[in-house]
Design an enzyme around this catalytic site. Sequence first.
Site, short mmCIF file in Angstrom:
data_model
loop_
_atom_site.label_atom_id
_atom_site.label_comp_id
_atom_site.label_asym_id
_atom_site.label_seq_id
_atom_site.Cartn_x
_atom_site.Cartn_y
_atom_site.Cartn_z
N GLY A 17 -7.48 -2.63 3.89
CA GLY A 17 -8.68 -3.20 4.48
C GLY A 17 -8.72 -3.06 5.99
O GLY A 17 -9.38 -3.83 6.67
N GLU B 280 -6.01 3.09 -2.46
CA GLU B 280 -5.51 1.77 -2.85
C GLU B 280 -5.98 1.49 -4.25
O GLU B 280 -6.96 2.06 -4.72
CB GLU B 280 -6.10 0.68 -1.92
CG GLU B 280 -5.60 0.73 -0.50
CD GLU B 280 -6.24 -0.30 0.43
OE1 GLU B 280 -6.82 -1.28 -0.08
OE2 GLU B 280 -6.15 -0.10 1.64
N ARG C 69 -8.38 -6.63 -9.08
CA ARG C 69 -9.26 -7.79 -9.31
C ARG C 69 -10.65 -7.28 -9.67
O ARG C 69 -10.93 -6.08 -9.56
CB ARG C 69 -9.38 -8.59 -8.02
CG ARG C 69 -9.94 -7.74 -6.89
CD ARG C 69 -10.32 -8.47 -5.63
NE ARG C 69 -11.07 -7.60 -4.74
CZ ARG C 69 -10.55 -6.73 -3.89
NH1 ARG C 69 -9.24 -6.59 -3.81
NH2 ARG C 69 -11.32 -5.98 -3.12
N LYS D 193 -2.11 12.21 7.39
CA LYS D 193 -3.10 13.06 8.03
C LYS D 193 -4.40 12.26 8.09
O LYS D 193 -4.74 11.55 7.13
CB LYS D 193 -3.28 14.33 7.18
CG LYS D 193 -4.27 15.33 7.71
CD LYS D 193 -4.38 16.52 6.75
CE LYS D 193 -5.80 16.56 6.23
NZ LYS D 193 -6.19 17.68 5.43
N GLU E 202 -9.40 3.22 -5.50
CA GLU E 202 -10.13 3.68 -4.31
C GLU E 202 -9.66 5.06 -3.90
O GLU E 202 -8.46 5.30 -3.79
CB GLU E 202 -9.81 2.77 -3.12
CG GLU E 202 -10.53 1.47 -3.06
CD GLU E 202 -10.16 0.71 -1.78
OE1 GLU E 202 -10.26 -0.51 -1.80
OE2 GLU E 202 -9.77 1.34 -0.77
N LYS F 111 0.81 -1.23 0.00
CA LYS F 111 0.00 0.00 0.00
C LYS F 111 0.84 1.27 0.00
O LYS F 111 0.46 2.27 -0.62
CB LYS F 111 -0.96 0.00 1.19
CG LYS F 111 -1.89 -1.23 1.24
CD LYS F 111 -2.63 -1.47 -0.06
CE LYS F 111 -3.23 -2.86 -0.12
NZ LYS F 111 -3.79 -3.21 -1.43
C1 MV4 Z 1 -7.92 6.55 6.03
C2 MV4 Z 1 -9.01 7.14 6.70
C3 MV4 Z 1 -8.87 8.46 7.10
N1 MV4 Z 1 -7.73 9.12 6.87
N2 MV4 Z 1 -6.80 7.26 5.81
C4 MV4 Z 1 -9.60 2.10 5.89
C5 MV4 Z 1 -9.11 0.94 5.09
C6 MV4 Z 1 -8.16 1.45 4.07
N3 MV4 Z 1 -8.67 1.18 2.76
C7 MV4 Z 1 -8.06 2.89 4.34
N4 MV4 Z 1 -8.96 3.25 5.39
C8 MV4 Z 1 -9.04 4.52 5.84
N5 MV4 Z 1 -7.96 5.28 5.60
C9 MV4 Z 1 -6.72 8.50 6.24
N6 MV4 Z 1 -5.59 9.19 6.03
C10 MV4 Z 1 -10.15 6.38 6.94
C11 MV4 Z 1 -10.17 5.05 6.52
C12 MV4 Z 1 -11.35 4.34 6.87
C13 MV4 Z 1 -12.21 3.83 5.93
C14 MV4 Z 1 -11.96 3.96 4.57
C15 MV4 Z 1 -12.82 3.45 3.65
C16 MV4 Z 1 -13.97 2.82 4.07
C17 MV4 Z 1 -14.24 2.67 5.39
C18 MV4 Z 1 -13.38 3.16 6.34
C19 MV4 Z 1 -13.67 3.01 7.68
C20 MV4 Z 1 -12.82 3.50 8.59
C21 MV4 Z 1 -11.65 4.15 8.20
#
Ligand code: MV4
Length: 450
Positions: A164, A288, A292, A201, A275, A116
């Site tokens: 994830g 990300e 797939r 951040k 994403e 990642k």
């Molecule tokens: C974050 C975020 C807030 N700020 N990064 C969760 C899994 C991974 N794909 C990245 N994620 C997050 N990264 C920063 N800098 C909040 C999340 C996050 C989230 C992202 C997508 C869908 C659901 C989520 C639930 C909690 C936190």
Amino acid sequence: MFNKVLVANRGEVAVRIIRALREMGIASVAVYSEADRENLHVMLADEAICIGPAASTESYLNMEAIISAAVATGAEAIHPGYGFLSENAKFADLCSVCNIKFIGPKANIIEQMGNKSEAKNTMRKAGIPTVPGTDEAIYDVENALKKAKEIGFPIMIKASLGGGGRGMRVAENESVFSDMFKAAQLEAKKGFGDDSMYLEKYIVDPKHVEVQILADSYGNVIHLGERDCSLQRRHQKVMEEAPCNAINDELRKKLGETAVRAAKSVNYENAGTIEFLLDKDGSFYFMEMNTRIQVEHPVTELITGVDMIKEQIRIAAGEELSYRQEDIVLSGHAIECRINAEDPEKKFRPSPGQIKEINLPGGNGIRVDTHIYNGYTVPPYYDSMLLKLLVHGKDREEAISKLKSALGELVVEGVDTNIDFAYDIVSNEDYINGSVNTGFIEKHFPEYIK
Ligand code: MV4
């Protein structure tokens, strides 16, 4: 075009792929574990081969057994579906060594996007917006704290090999940072055998918006609009929809073009998802790239009319994309609801067992993707998803009423399910008016989060 393709998966996605193959006049080979003899994908495929015991490590993750099945049946390509070996670079490589076409991107791209922090750095260098943070791996907590103070709190601590939600922590301030960092790093070390970390951040309550792209082997890349996958519980998606109601046509164009640029920058090939986190002010950041086909791909199929599995197969066979960007027209609104064999009252713990009674909804604008049938026994060894209920309406309001109505018709007895929980969500006022972000379930259904 291929004459025969092996489907290295089980359940609804295997069924989905076998149907596409049949429609294309391509013979299908199913593989199954000893626990899946009665699975629908085994019955629908032209041929089926048992590849090992119930445990997925010995069957659906058993590369040698799957390759052997392909060689024995003369399959020219392997579709990995999602999960299992779909994002396993070693498997993609093994396929090509064995002269079998892996229906997905090149092994080195899977590898690169699987890390990642490396994916983020690659995208940042290509001019794709990323969340402000560190761009080199951090291992020691003193250095991490120094960097965190430079970025400013709150800080998101992430494992390089995470994704994830694994190996991830939010540090609200300096005083909790060091403990959070150590905990996340320990989790990463245990989970992925790698303790390389990075900092970002923290974006508060963002939307999770992902753009679907298709890329052929001639460098043509198009996007199919976005999906809003903000409705998640513990990083498990509960419902997904398209388009995202917080995005206007101008932002949609910008996001789509950004996703296409991201895919082109790594010479991507096949279907993929970029994403993004979407902040409240409309700024978006690369998170990300999924290399797939995803569980939620049908919401995009419903609003674009594109059969994404067929496109994947065509791309892998060396054909050009059947669509140019200007051919893609988004129509109406689609929602997917994942129905699982799980007990919401008991922390959503899986509820395997025999299905005693089933009624699947149907009618105008309703699609059900599933492998279950009356009398089918849900094994305890795999993912607990039973079916995907999809609706397509002229707008979000109509899609929601269809979903509510269809959930009301849906009957699955014999196992516990999240059907009632899903009904409660679609009945929620904030859901209906579109105020959905990644904090929705925690805010409205805190009793289900503990
Ligand atoms: C974050 C975020 C807030 N700020 N990064 C969760 C899994 C991974 N794909 C990245 N994620 C997050 N990264 C920063 N800098 C909040 C999340 C996050 C989230 C992202 C997508 C869908 C659901 C989520 C639930 C909690 C936190």
